[in-house]
Design an enzyme around this catalytic site. Structure first.
Site, PDB file in Angstrom:
ATOM      1  CB  THR A  47      -0.901   0.055   1.245  1.00 31.05           C
ATOM      2  OG1 THR A  47      -0.051   0.186   2.387  1.00 31.05           O
ATOM      3  CG2 THR A  47      -1.739  -1.188   1.401  1.00 31.05           C
ATOM      4  CD1 TRP A  52     -18.502  12.789  12.670  1.00 33.50           C
ATOM      5  CD2 TRP A  52     -18.712  10.893  11.490  1.00 33.50           C
ATOM      6  NE1 TRP A  52     -17.900  11.791  13.398  1.00 33.50           N
ATOM      7  CE2 TRP A  52     -18.014  10.613  12.687  1.00 33.50           C
ATOM      8  CE3 TRP A  52     -18.936   9.853  10.596  1.00 33.50           C
ATOM      9  CZ2 TRP A  52     -17.552   9.336  13.008  1.00 33.50           C
ATOM     10  CZ3 TRP A  52     -18.491   8.582  10.914  1.00 33.50           C
ATOM     11  CH2 TRP A  52     -17.796   8.325  12.113  1.00 33.50           C
ATOM     12  CE  LYS A  74     -13.856  11.679  13.530  1.00 32.32           C
ATOM     13  NZ  LYS A  74     -12.557  11.720  12.819  1.00 32.32           N
ATOM     14  CD  GLU A 113      -5.111  -2.674   2.511  1.00 29.83           C
ATOM     15  OE1 GLU A 113      -5.505  -2.152   1.449  1.00 29.83           O
ATOM     16  OE2 GLU A 113      -4.521  -2.036   3.402  1.00 29.83           O
TER      17      GLU A 113
HETATM   18  P1  ADP Z   1      -4.058   3.868  -0.530  1.00 32.66           P
HETATM   19  O1  ADP Z   1      -4.785   3.363   0.692  1.00 32.66           O
HETATM   20  O2  ADP Z   1      -2.612   3.938  -0.353  1.00 32.66           O
HETATM   21  O3  ADP Z   1      -4.671   5.093  -1.152  1.00 32.66           O
HETATM   22  P2  ADP Z   1      -5.451   2.018  -2.186  1.00 32.66           P
HETATM   23  O4  ADP Z   1      -5.353   2.150  -3.640  1.00 32.66           O
HETATM   24  O5  ADP Z   1      -5.501   0.683  -1.618  1.00 32.66           O
HETATM   25  O6  ADP Z   1      -4.227   2.747  -1.625  1.00 32.66           O
HETATM   26  O7  ADP Z   1      -6.678   2.896  -1.721  1.00 32.66           O
HETATM   27  C1  ADP Z   1      -7.861   2.364  -1.253  1.00 32.66           C
HETATM   28  C2  ADP Z   1      -8.747   3.456  -0.795  1.00 32.66           C
HETATM   29  O8  ADP Z   1      -9.110   4.331  -1.863  1.00 32.66           O
HETATM   30  C3  ADP Z   1     -10.058   2.995  -0.244  1.00 32.66           C
HETATM   31  O9  ADP Z   1      -9.938   2.559   1.078  1.00 32.66           O
HETATM   32  C4  ADP Z   1     -10.922   4.238  -0.384  1.00 32.66           C
HETATM   33  O10 ADP Z   1     -10.709   5.140   0.668  1.00 32.66           O
HETATM   34  C5  ADP Z   1     -10.399   4.850  -1.644  1.00 32.66           C
HETATM   35  N1  ADP Z   1     -11.289   4.504  -2.763  1.00 32.66           N
HETATM   36  C6  ADP Z   1     -11.120   3.554  -3.684  1.00 32.66           C
HETATM   37  N2  ADP Z   1     -12.138   3.549  -4.568  1.00 32.66           N
HETATM   38  C7  ADP Z   1     -12.980   4.532  -4.192  1.00 32.66           C
HETATM   39  C8  ADP Z   1     -14.235   5.034  -4.685  1.00 32.66           C
HETATM   40  N3  ADP Z   1     -14.816   4.542  -5.773  1.00 32.66           N
HETATM   41  N4  ADP Z   1     -14.811   6.029  -3.997  1.00 32.66           N
HETATM   42  C9  ADP Z   1     -14.244   6.564  -2.901  1.00 32.66           C
HETATM   43  N5  ADP Z   1     -13.074   6.145  -2.403  1.00 32.66           N
HETATM   44  C10 ADP Z   1     -12.445   5.146  -3.031  1.00 32.66           C
END
Ligand code: ADP
Length: 549
Positions: free
Chosen positions: A186, A448, A443, A331
């Site tokens: 990640t 929220w 917050k 993940e």
């Molecule tokens: P990082 O956590 O380093 O950014 P990832 O690519 O694994 O790497 O990111 C996953 C995160 O991206 C998700 O937990 C979410 O917060 C965000 N995410 C992914 N797809 C979407 C989406 N369609 N809408 C909103 N958030 C998204």
């Protein structure tokens, strides 16, 4: 009682064998600065076998060994994708946009001994080498200035020379489907990067799901354009899924700017593309300014961060392209939800469903957890942290070669579900709407405020090109939203106008008082809004903030 069915391991080598024979005529096309380069799946299969021979016989790559790629999306990267796991080693894709220290940390943590690197990326790798004690072999793929590597103690190889003359078939070992096949870290937005080790089984099952109509429905008539990098959650599983379904692939290599993307779409005519919103935003602006025939694209998949509804409508209304919104994370391999609307809904409802993050497939179980740890109902109202489990969801992180798997409490529940860190609601029919990342929620006085909602409204204003909203400390309310906006070229929009525009769409108490114009929104290594940079810039007084009464 055990069943009477055959127990065949679900492995990457089976995807490789199938794609390179049954779909041997499908192609992988790599964009270059001259003519696009074409290679059939049959050739990819033969070259994957040659690569496996070279890695085993010449470089001594053993089972379970992490073997890294620092590469763009191209045919050779696909060969590595298929060969390395099939021979029993672990494909470790390196994110070429990470800062040098993180890249060094990751390579050392994974103990990579071999790195396959595109010649155009040697400038990036060369300065790291003195800090990479485990790296013994560097395989250079394609043209590039090899003199940059002068003085390194690692042995240098040329990819094509390494493959030349080696056998075109390989006796792929029978591998337990639960063994590790690929490793992806990640981006480490908080703390050290964390490695997710995908299994053969998880990649296989994920590919099957990608190919369902519930997801992206790839088939042999498709030409898929993964703009999402192959180092970003395996390009969302598209290379494996396409090879399995016989969908040809159009690989953009390093040509990720809007103009070459538009050109490759017009000339190669892909049917489906996938990338984060910022890429598609750039492409939409390019197409609006300089129209090209992009009618071949029936679907554009957007994920990685929330897709602003205005982007979705822009593609549909001005270019006839359907945007499909999807949610996932490193993940989750990453397919978590896909926003196809249910049957029998009105036009307006259809748009509302498409703007959600989408629906869970059978293999991804979900639950929402409230602030007190209680499970919340799926009523489309109650917002909580999303937890998921399933056969392609991580159950722990890679602890290093000798270390134990890591299961930090903030990432995994005591009963083994993945805590996503995303906050949202779920409707009774299984559609997820994310209101924020837990760490980005504002917050304010016990309530929220969703930063994403404010951003989506702001980006729907014609005077706003991009908007990012972050929480900033406030004496009275604890936190309040700061709206940072990038204004459209030539626009003279004022903060008062934007506030009034928001006022028609959201509750008064959610309206930001603090505003700043910025030249562009800072982006992370995978093209997402980097809000921690904005928070820091605010704290350091680097932003010119205007306060409205
Ligand atoms: P990082 O956590 O380093 O950014 P990832 O690519 O694994 O790497 O990111 C996953 C995160 O991206 C998700 O937990 C979410 O917060 C965000 N995410 C992914 N797809 C979407 C989406 N369609 N809408 C909103 N958030 C998204």
């Amino acid at each position: 009682m055990l069943s009477t069915m055959q127990d065949v391991s679900l492995t990457v080598s089976r995807i490789l064998a199938h794609g390179s024979t049954v779909h041997g005529d499908s192609e992988v096309i790599t964009w270059t600065d001259t003519d696009p380069h074409r290679r059939t799946f049959a050739e990819v299969g033969r070259r994957a076998a040659q690569l496996a021979h070279a890695l085993r016989d010449e470089l001594g790559v053993a089972a379970e060994e992490r073997t890294a790629t620092l590469m763009w999306n191209n045919a050779e990267h696909l060969e590595a994708y298929l060969a390395i796991p099939s021979m029993g080693a672990v494909l470790h894709t390196l994110n070429l946009r990470l800062p040098a220290e993180q890249l060094t940390w990751i390579i050392n943590h994974a103990e990579d001994r071999v790195i396959l690197v595109n010649g155009t990326l040697l400038r990036l790798l060369a300065p790291l080498l003195p800090q990479l004690p485990t790296v013994e072999h560097i395989v250079v793929v394609g043209p590039g200035d090899r003199s940059l590597l002068a003085g390194t103690s690692a042995r240098l190889h040329d990819y094509e020379e390494l493959l030349a003359g080696r056998p075109e078939t390989y006796e792929w070992p029978e591998i337990d489907e639960r063994e590790a096949a690929a490793l992806c870290y990640t981006s480490g937005t908080t703390g050290d990067p964390k490695g997710v080790l995908y299994s053969h089984r998880s990649l296989y099952l994920h590919s099957l799901q990608v190919n369902t109509t519930e997801a992206f429905a790839l088939g042999p008539r498709d030409l898929a354009l993964p703009v999402v990098p192959m180092f970003h959650v395996n390009a969302w599983g598209l290379p494996h899924a396409a090879f399995m379904a016989g969908a040809s692939l159009l690989m953009p290599d390093r040509f990720l700017q809007p103009a070459p993307l538009a050109e490759m779409i017009a000339s190669q005519r892909p049917t489906i593309g996938a990338a984060v919103p910022t890429i598609w935003q750039g492409l939409l602006a390019e197409l609006d300014g300089n129209k090209r025939d992009v009618s071949s694209l029936h679907t554009v998949i957007i994920g990685g961060s929330a897709c602003p509804p205005v982007l979705m409508r822009g593609f549909q209304e001005r270019h006839g392209i359907r945007v499909v919104h999807a949610w996932g994370m490193t993940e989750t391999s990453p397919l978590g939800t896909v926003a196809h609307p249910p049957a029998g809904v009105s036009d307006e409802e259809e748009w509302a469903y498409r703007a959600t993050q989408g629906r869970f497939p059978a293999s991804v179980e979900a639950r929402l957890i409230g602030p007190g740890g209680e499970e919340l109902p799926w009523d489309g109202q109650a917002a909580g942290e999303l937890e998921v489990r399933g056969p392609w969801i991580a159950g722990a992180y890679f602890g290093g070669a000798q270390g134990q798997a890591l299961r930090p409490d903030d990432k995994f529940s005591p009963d083994g579900w993945l805590r996503t860190g995303d906050v949202g609601t779920i409707t009774p029919n299984g559609y997820l709407t994310l209101t924020d990342r837990a760490k980005d929620v504002i917050k304010s006085g016990g309530e929220w405020i969703s930063s994403v909602e404010l951003e989506n409204h702001l980006m729907a204003h014609p005077g706003v090109a991009e908007a990012a909203v972050v929480a900033v400390p406030d004496e009275k309310w604890g936190e309040r939203p700061l709206a940072t906006v990038v204004v459209t070229e030539g626009s003279a929009v004022t903060y008062e106008e934007l506030q009034a525009f928001l006022g028609e769409r959201i509750a008064r108490w959610q309206l930001p008082e603090r505003w700043a114009v910025i030249p562009s929104v800072p982006k992370t290594s995978v093209g997402k809004f980097d809000k921690k940079v904005l928070r820091r810039q605010y704290a350091d007084g680097e932003l010119k903030v205007t306060r409205l009464g």
